[in-house]
Design a protein around this motif. Sequence first.
Motif, PDB file in Angstrom:
ATOM      1  N   ARG A   1       0.862  -1.195   0.000  1.00 65.02           N
ATOM      2  CA  ARG A   1       0.000   0.000   0.000  1.00 65.02           C
ATOM      3  C   ARG A   1       0.891   1.236   0.000  1.00 65.02           C
ATOM      4  NH1 ARG A   1      -5.227   0.615   1.536  1.00 65.02           N
ATOM      5  NH2 ARG A   1      -5.804   2.656   2.340  1.00 65.02           N
ATOM      6  N   VAL A   2       0.805   2.030  -1.071  1.00 64.89           N
ATOM      7  CA  VAL A   2       1.614   3.241  -1.199  1.00 64.89           C
ATOM      8  C   VAL A   2       0.664   4.440  -1.223  1.00 64.89           C
ATOM      9  CG1 VAL A   2       3.319   4.493  -2.570  1.00 64.89           C
ATOM     10  CG2 VAL A   2       3.331   1.978  -2.548  1.00 64.89           C
ATOM     11  N   THR A   3       0.780   5.289  -0.210  1.00 65.68           N
ATOM     12  CA  THR A   3      -0.056   6.486  -0.142  1.00 65.68           C
ATOM     13  C   THR A   3       0.801   7.701  -0.458  1.00 65.68           C
ATOM     14  OG1 THR A   3      -1.511   5.504   1.511  1.00 65.68           O
ATOM     15  CG2 THR A   3      -1.558   7.902   1.305  1.00 65.68           C
ATOM     16  N   PHE A   4       0.394   8.423  -1.492  1.00 63.14           N
ATOM     17  CA  PHE A   4       1.053   9.669  -1.864  1.00 63.14           C
ATOM     18  C   PHE A   4       0.299  10.823  -1.209  1.00 63.14           C
ATOM     19  CE2 PHE A   4       2.144   6.866  -5.398  1.00 63.14           C
ATOM     20  CZ  PHE A   4       3.488   7.127  -5.561  1.00 63.14           C
TER      21      PHE A   4
ATOM     22  N   ALA B   1       4.540   8.610   0.770  1.00 61.88           N
ATOM     23  CA  ALA B   1       5.480   9.446   0.024  1.00 61.88           C
ATOM     24  C   ALA B   1       4.856  10.828  -0.177  1.00 61.88           C
ATOM     25  CB  ALA B   1       5.804   8.816  -1.321  1.00 61.88           C
ATOM     26  N   VAL B   2       5.527  11.857   0.342  1.00 65.01           N
ATOM     27  CA  VAL B   2       5.093  13.229   0.129  1.00 65.01           C
ATOM     28  C   VAL B   2       5.755  13.703  -1.160  1.00 65.01           C
ATOM     29  CG1 VAL B   2       5.039  15.574   1.043  1.00 65.01           C
ATOM     30  CG2 VAL B   2       4.922  13.623   2.608  1.00 65.01           C
ATOM     31  N   ALA B   3       4.942  14.140  -2.106  1.00 65.17           N
ATOM     32  CA  ALA B   3       5.498  14.492  -3.411  1.00 65.17           C
ATOM     33  C   ALA B   3       4.764  15.682  -4.015  1.00 65.17           C
ATOM     34  CB  ALA B   3       5.402  13.292  -4.351  1.00 65.17           C
ATOM     35  N   GLU B   4       5.394  16.256  -5.011  1.00 64.10           N
ATOM     36  CA  GLU B   4       4.770  17.331  -5.773  1.00 64.10           C
ATOM     37  C   GLU B   4       3.559  16.767  -6.514  1.00 64.10           C
ATOM     38  OE1 GLU B   4       5.715  20.513  -5.499  1.00 64.10           O
ATOM     39  OE2 GLU B   4       7.190  19.784  -4.075  1.00 64.10           O
TER      40      GLU B   4
ATOM     41  N   SER C   1       2.629  17.020  -9.512  1.00 65.10           N
ATOM     42  CA  SER C   1       2.993  16.477 -10.825  1.00 65.10           C
ATOM     43  C   SER C   1       3.519  15.050 -10.712  1.00 65.10           C
ATOM     44  CB  SER C   1       4.042  17.371 -11.494  1.00 65.10           C
ATOM     45  OG  SER C   1       5.198  17.453 -10.689  1.00 65.10           O
ATOM     46  N   VAL C   2       4.274  14.770  -9.668  1.00 63.65           N
ATOM     47  CA  VAL C   2       4.822  13.418  -9.452  1.00 63.65           C
ATOM     48  C   VAL C   2       3.687  12.441  -9.166  1.00 63.65           C
ATOM     49  CG1 VAL C   2       6.301  12.034  -7.920  1.00 63.65           C
ATOM     50  CG2 VAL C   2       7.061  14.301  -8.689  1.00 63.65           C
ATOM     51  N   ILE C   3       2.719  12.868  -8.382  1.00 61.13           N
ATOM     52  CA  ILE C   3       1.586  11.991  -8.064  1.00 61.13           C
ATOM     53  C   ILE C   3       0.759  11.719  -9.320  1.00 61.13           C
ATOM     54  CG2 ILE C   3      -0.508  11.757  -6.672  1.00 61.13           C
ATOM     55  CD1 ILE C   3       0.970  13.512  -4.542  1.00 61.13           C
ATOM     56  N   ARG C   4       0.563  12.738 -10.144  1.00 63.25           N
ATOM     57  CA  ARG C   4      -0.149  12.514 -11.407  1.00 63.25           C
ATOM     58  C   ARG C   4       0.585  11.495 -12.268  1.00 63.25           C
ATOM     59  NH1 ARG C   4      -0.464  18.476 -12.214  1.00 63.25           N
ATOM     60  NH2 ARG C   4       0.357  18.147 -14.290  1.00 63.25           N
ATOM     61  N   ALA C   5       1.904  11.607 -12.341  1.00 63.64           N
ATOM     62  CA  ALA C   5       2.699  10.651 -13.128  1.00 63.64           C
ATOM     63  C   ALA C   5       2.553   9.239 -12.555  1.00 63.64           C
ATOM     64  CB  ALA C   5       4.172  11.076 -13.142  1.00 63.64           C
ATOM     65  N   ALA C   6       2.591   9.117 -11.232  1.00 63.89           N
ATOM     66  CA  ALA C   6       2.446   7.800 -10.603  1.00 63.89           C
ATOM     67  C   ALA C   6       1.081   7.187 -10.911  1.00 63.89           C
ATOM     68  CB  ALA C   6       2.644   7.911  -9.090  1.00 63.89           C
ATOM     69  N   LEU C   7       0.038   8.001 -10.905  1.00 61.33           N
ATOM     70  CA  LEU C   7      -1.306   7.493 -11.179  1.00 61.33           C
ATOM     71  C   LEU C   7      -1.453   7.053 -12.635  1.00 61.33           C
ATOM     72  CD1 LEU C   7      -3.474   9.947  -9.088  1.00 61.33           C
ATOM     73  CD2 LEU C   7      -2.938   7.552  -8.595  1.00 61.33           C
TER      74      LEU C   7
ATOM     75  N   THR D   1      -3.569  10.081  -1.889  1.00 61.40           N
ATOM     76  CA  THR D   1      -3.988   9.144  -2.927  1.00 61.40           C
ATOM     77  C   THR D   1      -3.227   7.842  -2.719  1.00 61.40           C
ATOM     78  OG1 THR D   1      -4.235  11.006  -4.449  1.00 61.40           O
ATOM     79  CG2 THR D   1      -4.210   8.802  -5.412  1.00 61.40           C
ATOM     80  N   THR D   2      -3.948   6.735  -2.717  1.00 58.91           N
ATOM     81  CA  THR D   2      -3.325   5.441  -2.428  1.00 58.91           C
ATOM     82  C   THR D   2      -3.428   4.507  -3.630  1.00 58.91           C
ATOM     83  OG1 THR D   2      -3.840   5.652  -0.080  1.00 58.91           O
ATOM     84  CG2 THR D   2      -3.383   3.436  -0.885  1.00 58.91           C
ATOM     85  N   VAL D   3      -2.328   3.823  -3.890  1.00 56.07           N
ATOM     86  CA  VAL D   3      -2.330   2.719  -4.842  1.00 56.07           C
ATOM     87  C   VAL D   3      -1.922   1.471  -4.074  1.00 56.07           C
ATOM     88  CG1 VAL D   3      -1.901   4.112  -6.900  1.00 56.07           C
ATOM     89  CG2 VAL D   3       0.033   3.188  -5.640  1.00 56.07           C
TER      90      VAL D   3
END
Length: 197
Positions: free
Chosen positions: A4-7, A141-144, A146-152, A174-176
Amino acid sequence: MPLRVTFVAAARGAPLLAERFEDDRPLDQAGWDEVQQVVGGLLPLAAAELRYCSPTPRSRATGDALGYAPLAQLALRDCDMGRWRGLTLGEAMAREPDAVDAWLADPRAVPHGGESLLAFISRVGGWLDTRPGDDTGRIVAVAEPSVIRAALVYALKAPPASYWNIDVRPLSATTVTGRAGRWNLCLDGIPAQRSRT
């Protein structure tokens, strides 16, 4: 249970219209105030076995303020925008309108001399796919944004152009879930006290 990865999106460092490519400014006062308003809802994520952040001052500060003590990850840096670094989208458009149009239309384009959108999505996805963890691992993971959009986009195996249709707000979570190559978007939500804006 899958990994479980939560951004968590970093708090803002500038008003939306003043956001700059590869913006490395620290949190502004409004950003600090917003962190204080949501800390109660996001603090439980500090129990994650692994805690990371983008290598930007505002991502690090957001993670620290939330009690995560995150480890900066170079792979979670923003897209390399080459000669457009530090410009707003409007400033880049005023200087090079055709180049900006090409960049927005083609995920392989690099008119700024930096990194393509496709390469950016692949880099962030590669980081996601190499996360350690057993069947019950939890990562924050705390991220910008844009990084979260890329991950999604990567996790959902969506077309790269869908990157432009994802809105990630400051301090949203947001969690994946899953593992390398098999990710699912999890919409269980994390309760947080939000400010009224």
